[in-house]
Design a protein around this motif. Structure first.
Motif, PDB file in Angstrom:
ATOM      1  N   GLY A  48     -11.188   3.203  -0.588  1.00 57.37           N
ATOM      2  CA  GLY A  48     -10.436   1.957  -0.418  1.00 57.37           C
ATOM      3  C   GLY A  48     -10.837   1.213   0.831  1.00 57.37           C
ATOM      4  N   ASN A  49     -11.040   1.942   1.916  1.00 56.68           N
ATOM      5  CA  ASN A  49     -11.474   1.306   3.165  1.00 56.68           C
ATOM      6  C   ASN A  49     -12.898   0.774   3.052  1.00 56.68           C
ATOM      7  OD1 ASN A  49      -9.483   1.121   5.276  1.00 56.68           O
ATOM      8  ND2 ASN A  49      -9.354   3.342   5.135  1.00 56.68           N
ATOM      9  N   ASP A  71      -7.539  -2.574  -7.522  1.00 54.41           N
ATOM     10  CA  ASP A  71      -7.538  -1.751  -8.724  1.00 54.41           C
ATOM     11  C   ASP A  71      -8.899  -1.857  -9.416  1.00 54.41           C
ATOM     12  OD1 ASP A  71      -7.560  -4.005 -10.458  1.00 54.41           O
ATOM     13  OD2 ASP A  71      -5.404  -3.935 -10.773  1.00 54.41           O
ATOM     14  N   VAL A 128       0.853  -1.186   0.000  1.00 58.95           N
ATOM     15  CA  VAL A 128       0.000   0.000   0.000  1.00 58.95           C
ATOM     16  C   VAL A 128       0.882   1.227   0.000  1.00 58.95           C
ATOM     17  CG1 VAL A 128      -1.657   1.306   1.377  1.00 58.95           C
ATOM     18  CG2 VAL A 128      -1.884  -1.159   1.200  1.00 58.95           C
ATOM     19  N   ARG A 159      -3.289  -4.362   0.683  1.00 63.26           N
ATOM     20  CA  ARG A 159      -3.257  -4.385  -0.781  1.00 63.26           C
ATOM     21  C   ARG A 159      -4.417  -3.559  -1.303  1.00 63.26           C
ATOM     22  NH1 ARG A 159      -5.705  -6.484  -5.188  1.00 63.26           N
ATOM     23  NH2 ARG A 159      -4.513  -7.486  -6.841  1.00 63.26           N
ATOM     24  N   ARG A 160      -4.122  -2.708  -2.251  1.00 61.59           N
ATOM     25  CA  ARG A 160      -5.163  -1.892  -2.877  1.00 61.59           C
ATOM     26  C   ARG A 160      -5.940  -2.706  -3.898  1.00 61.59           C
ATOM     27  NH1 ARG A 160      -4.843   3.512  -1.992  1.00 61.59           N
ATOM     28  NH2 ARG A 160      -2.993   4.192  -0.873  1.00 61.59           N
ATOM     29  N   ARG A 211     -12.659  -2.472   1.100  1.00 58.95           N
ATOM     30  CA  ARG A 211     -12.049  -3.480   1.966  1.00 58.95           C
ATOM     31  C   ARG A 211     -13.061  -4.028   2.980  1.00 58.95           C
ATOM     32  NH1 ARG A 211     -10.100  -3.285   7.020  1.00 58.95           N
ATOM     33  NH2 ARG A 211     -10.319  -1.032   7.212  1.00 58.95           N
ATOM     34  N   LEU A 241      -4.900   3.810   3.034  1.00 55.51           N
ATOM     35  CA  LEU A 241      -6.066   3.720   2.158  1.00 55.51           C
ATOM     36  C   LEU A 241      -6.974   4.910   2.422  1.00 55.51           C
ATOM     37  CD1 LEU A 241      -7.066  -0.040   2.449  1.00 55.51           C
ATOM     38  CD2 LEU A 241      -5.967   1.075   0.516  1.00 55.51           C
ATOM     39  N   ILE A 266      -6.045  -7.702   0.959  1.00 50.81           N
ATOM     40  CA  ILE A 266      -7.084  -6.693   0.741  1.00 50.81           C
ATOM     41  C   ILE A 266      -7.884  -6.516   2.021  1.00 50.81           C
ATOM     42  CG2 ILE A 266      -9.278  -6.213  -0.445  1.00 50.81           C
ATOM     43  CD1 ILE A 266      -7.986  -7.581  -2.949  1.00 50.81           C
TER      44      ILE A 266
END
Length: 112
Positions: free
Chosen positions: A13-14, A61, A5, A58-59, A17, A9, A53
């Motif tokens: 992103g959060n 995409d 990352v 980990r992002r 997740r 995030l 994730i």
């Protein structure tokens, strides 16, 4: 291996997740099951990376986002939204506060 990352995030992103974790747990799917379902949707995300994730390491995409939305039967927007099923804040904590249960931020309103 997963890409580290870059910085923390953001809100979206959060949300992704937390939604992926919540949906996986609600369905009682293992990371391996999600990996197989994502592969059938045309994307490869190994179980170890799904775990990353989940942990915010980990992002996701755009291609991941499309495949995960398909696997969980949601729109892309559905994965990006705060988890509305939080019993504490219902996905909308007060402006300027963060829900300690689901970690959703109450962002201040922006002016356009």
């Amino acid at each position: 291996m997963s890409e580290p990352v870059r910085g923390p995030l953001g809100v979206a992103g959060n949300n992704v997740r937390r939604n992926v974790r919540r949906l996986r747990e609600q369905r009682r799917w293992s990371y391996r099951e999600v990996e197989e379902r994502v592969a059938r949707a045309g994307r490869v995300i190994p179980a170890l990376e799904l775990s990353a994730i989940d942990a915010g390491e980990r992002r996701v995409d755009v291609d991941d986002l499309v495949a995960l939305a398909a696997v969980f039967g949601l729109s892309i927007e559905g994965l990006l939204q705060p988890p509305a099923d939080c019993d504490t804040c219902h996905g909308a904590p007060p402006t300027g506060f963060m829900c300690m249960e689901c970690e959703t931020s109450g962002l201040p309103a922006t002016t356009a």
